[in-house]
Enzyme design. Structure first.
Site, PDB file in Angstrom:
ATOM      1  N   CYS A  89       0.986  38.942 -77.171  1.00  0.00           N
ATOM      2  CA  CYS A  89       0.128  38.003 -76.602  1.00  0.00           C
ATOM      3  C   CYS A  89      -0.720  37.425 -77.675  1.00  0.00           C
ATOM      4  CB  CYS A  89      -0.865  38.681 -75.490  1.00  0.00           C
ATOM      5  SG  CYS A  89      -2.056  37.615 -74.458  1.00  0.00           S
ATOM      6  N   LEU A  90      -0.807  36.041 -77.534  1.00  0.00           N
ATOM      7  CA  LEU A  90      -1.902  35.377 -78.621  1.00  0.00           C
ATOM      8  C   LEU A  90      -3.170  35.850 -78.473  1.00  0.00           C
ATOM      9  CD1 LEU A  90      -0.374  31.826 -77.988  1.00  0.00           C
ATOM     10  CD2 LEU A  90       0.020  33.397 -80.000  1.00  0.00           C
ATOM     11  N   HIS A 122       4.135  37.212 -67.432  1.00  0.00           N
ATOM     12  CA  HIS A 122       2.656  37.256 -68.362  1.00  0.00           C
ATOM     13  C   HIS A 122       1.745  36.250 -68.154  1.00  0.00           C
ATOM     14  CE1 HIS A 122       1.513  38.541 -72.596  1.00  0.00           C
ATOM     15  NE2 HIS A 122       0.824  37.444 -72.469  1.00  0.00           N
ATOM     16  N   GLU A 123       2.329  35.071 -68.052  1.00  0.00           N
ATOM     17  CA  GLU A 123       1.287  33.936 -68.017  1.00  0.00           C
ATOM     18  C   GLU A 123       0.608  34.098 -66.547  1.00  0.00           C
ATOM     19  OE1 GLU A 123       0.527  32.949 -70.720  1.00  0.00           O
ATOM     20  OE2 GLU A 123       2.225  33.311 -71.733  1.00  0.00           O
ATOM     21  N   GLY A 129       3.951  31.119 -74.787  1.00  0.00           N
ATOM     22  CA  GLY A 129       3.450  30.686 -73.758  1.00  0.00           C
ATOM     23  C   GLY A 129       1.731  30.823 -73.811  1.00  0.00           C
ATOM     24  N   GLN A 148      -6.779  31.598 -71.621  1.00  0.00           N
ATOM     25  CA  GLN A 148      -6.871  32.070 -73.092  1.00  0.00           C
ATOM     26  C   GLN A 148      -7.496  31.041 -73.909  1.00  0.00           C
ATOM     27  OE1 GLN A 148      -2.119  32.738 -72.972  1.00  0.00           O
ATOM     28  NE2 GLN A 148      -3.158  34.145 -74.451  1.00  0.00           N
ATOM     29  N   HIS A 180      -2.198  36.150 -66.697  1.00  0.00           N
ATOM     30  CA  HIS A 180      -3.421  35.658 -67.076  1.00  0.00           C
ATOM     31  C   HIS A 180      -4.241  34.898 -66.089  1.00  0.00           C
ATOM     32  CE1 HIS A 180      -3.352  36.471 -71.649  1.00  0.00           C
ATOM     33  NE2 HIS A 180      -2.171  36.053 -71.829  1.00  0.00           N
TER      34      HIS A 180
HETATM   35 NI    NI Z   1      -0.633  36.509 -73.297  1.00  0.00          NI
END
Ligand code: NI
Length: 162
Positions: free
Chosen positions: A91-92, A133-134, A46, A51, A137
């Site tokens: 997480c990216l 999670h998203e 995701g 991000q 963000h």
């Molecule tokens: Ni993330």
């Protein structure tokens, strides 16, 4: 196709709350396509717009093995949660790390599609985790602050990116 630069922990944009999307115009469609390109390039599950430095309430998720089932969520809102799951999350924006996070095991979300039509997504397990999670963000929250015992280095075969 354009791959955008993924912001990493320490970048102040990741701590800011994103603003609702008001309309879907050509620019937003380009942004969505770029987010999908960036997500698949990074082999993540995701990606939220903050991000890549864009403070809009926009998320792309794909929990499929094949990476061919994207879910695009504009202005997502959690309507309902239930249950609990505790597991590893990455997480990216926090490359090479994982942490153990407790999340609901079921979530029901309301969001808008690219025609600005409301729809409902229900998720369990990985999808429930990714949705939470998203949406975090979009509220300027990172999983690292919820990780039980903090974050640790990911094993080589452990690549979880959200
Ligand atoms: Ni993330």
């Amino acid at each position: 196709m354009a791959i955008r630069n993924i912001r990493v922990i320490g970048d102040s944009v990741l701590k800011k709350a994103a603003k609702p999307v008001k309309e879907v115009d050509e620019r937003l469609l380009v942004l969505i396509n770029d987010m999908l390109d960036t997500l698949y390039h990074a082999e993540g599950v995701g990606l939220a717009a903050p991000q890549i430095g864009v403070l809009k309430r926009l998320v792309v998720i794909d929990v499929s093995e094949e990476g061919n089932s994207p879910i695009i969520l504009i202005n997502p809102e959690i309507l309902e949660t239930s249950g609990e799951q505790t597991g590893d999350e990455g997480c990216l924006s926090v490359p090479g790390k994982v942490g153990t996070v407790t999340r609901p095991d079921y979530v029901k979300i309301k969001a808008y599609n690219t025609n600005m039509e409301e729809f409902i997504v229900e998720g369990t397990q990985l999808l429930a985790r990714a949705l939470c999670h998203e949406i975090d963000h979009l509220n300027g929250e990172l999983y690292v602050d919820k990780a039980i015992g903090g974050i640790r280095d990911a094993a080589e075969n452990e690549e979880v990116g959200e």
